[in-house]
Design a protein around this motif. Sequence first.
Motif, short mmCIF file in Angstrom:
data_model
loop_
_atom_site.label_atom_id
_atom_site.label_comp_id
_atom_site.label_asym_id
_atom_site.label_seq_id
_atom_site.Cartn_x
_atom_site.Cartn_y
_atom_site.Cartn_z
N SER A 73 -52.42 -51.91 -114.31
CA SER A 73 -53.85 -52.01 -114.59
C SER A 73 -54.58 -50.69 -114.33
N ARG A 74 -53.86 -49.73 -113.70
CA ARG A 74 -54.46 -48.41 -113.42
C ARG A 74 -53.49 -47.30 -113.86
N PRO A 75 -53.23 -47.21 -115.16
CA PRO A 75 -52.25 -46.23 -115.64
C PRO A 75 -52.66 -44.79 -115.35
N GLU A 76 -53.98 -44.57 -115.17
CA GLU A 76 -54.44 -43.21 -114.88
C GLU A 76 -53.96 -42.71 -113.52
N ASP A 77 -53.52 -43.62 -112.65
CA ASP A 77 -53.02 -43.22 -111.34
C ASP A 77 -51.55 -42.78 -111.37
N GLY A 78 -50.89 -43.04 -112.47
CA GLY A 78 -49.47 -42.71 -112.56
C GLY A 78 -49.16 -41.73 -113.68
N VAL A 79 -47.87 -41.50 -113.88
CA VAL A 79 -47.37 -40.68 -114.99
C VAL A 79 -46.31 -41.51 -115.71
N ASN A 80 -46.57 -41.83 -116.97
CA ASN A 80 -45.70 -42.73 -117.71
C ASN A 80 -44.47 -41.99 -118.26
N ALA A 81 -43.34 -42.24 -117.64
CA ALA A 81 -42.10 -41.56 -118.03
C ALA A 81 -41.66 -41.94 -119.43
N ILE A 82 -41.91 -43.18 -119.83
CA ILE A 82 -41.52 -43.64 -121.18
C ILE A 82 -42.35 -42.93 -122.24
N SER A 83 -43.68 -42.92 -122.06
CA SER A 83 -44.56 -42.27 -123.04
C SER A 83 -44.21 -40.80 -123.20
N ASN A 84 -43.94 -40.12 -122.08
CA ASN A 84 -43.59 -38.70 -122.14
C ASN A 84 -42.29 -38.48 -122.89
N LEU A 85 -41.32 -39.35 -122.65
CA LEU A 85 -40.04 -39.21 -123.34
C LEU A 85 -40.20 -39.47 -124.84
N ILE A 86 -41.03 -40.43 -125.19
CA ILE A 86 -41.27 -40.72 -126.61
C ILE A 86 -41.89 -39.52 -127.32
#
Length: 257
Positions: A73-86
Amino acid sequence: FENKLKGTFLVCIPSDEERGSKFGLKYLVNKNYIKPDFAIMPDNAGSMKRISIAEKGVLWLELNSKGKIAHGSRPEDGVNAISNLIEVLNLIKRYKMRSKSHKLLTKPTINLGQFQGGNAPNMVPSSAEAILDIRFLPSQNPKQILKDVKSLIEKAKKKNKTMNINIKIIENAPATEVNENNKLVQTIKEVTKKTLGFEPEIVGDSGASDAKYLIKKGIPAIGFSLGEGKMFHVVNESVKIKELTDFSIVLSEIVKT
């Protein structure tokens, strides 16, 4: 027959062919446990109507993406490894490999064979992994292909500072080719025509076989086999009984020459 093959006939039925032959023929050849002068690899189908003398090279690259875990619910607090790989995979998808055409082999290819990442829908994934299966031509250098893929990753990193992706080689087998005028090829053509009434054509294969490990040792190894290509890796994989008996006869005649 004009092309006599003399010597001992060795039948080798190793394991591990589908997973790189680390514990199969590759091991036996590298340890010099077997040292044939010629080899037939019954692994390329074609119902004995094909003699494969060339194969593409194989380069498997594992891409590992690291991120930062957070609540979904707070994606801005993390780093999305899947999105970056895509992001990187989309660049690789548009990447055109440079190569010279080959008379027996089709164009080089890149296939995204595996992808995994994330632990739950409500978590920002902190890791993701993809494995690329790259098939290249004799005119290409796998080192240059690897360099190009690394450049694409660096290009993506310049636009996305949160990206942390590393690359690892998990398979690197050369493109191979043997002379179509060698003694084994000519003998197979002559025997098949006399025994079955047709002469196999000379071809190349996009797939890879254990022939590579023999050819690297200077041993002429070709693909010649029974079976239909459409039956590879399917439910109820099978061969026709007549083809099995015909193939046995052809091999017997080759041995007797």
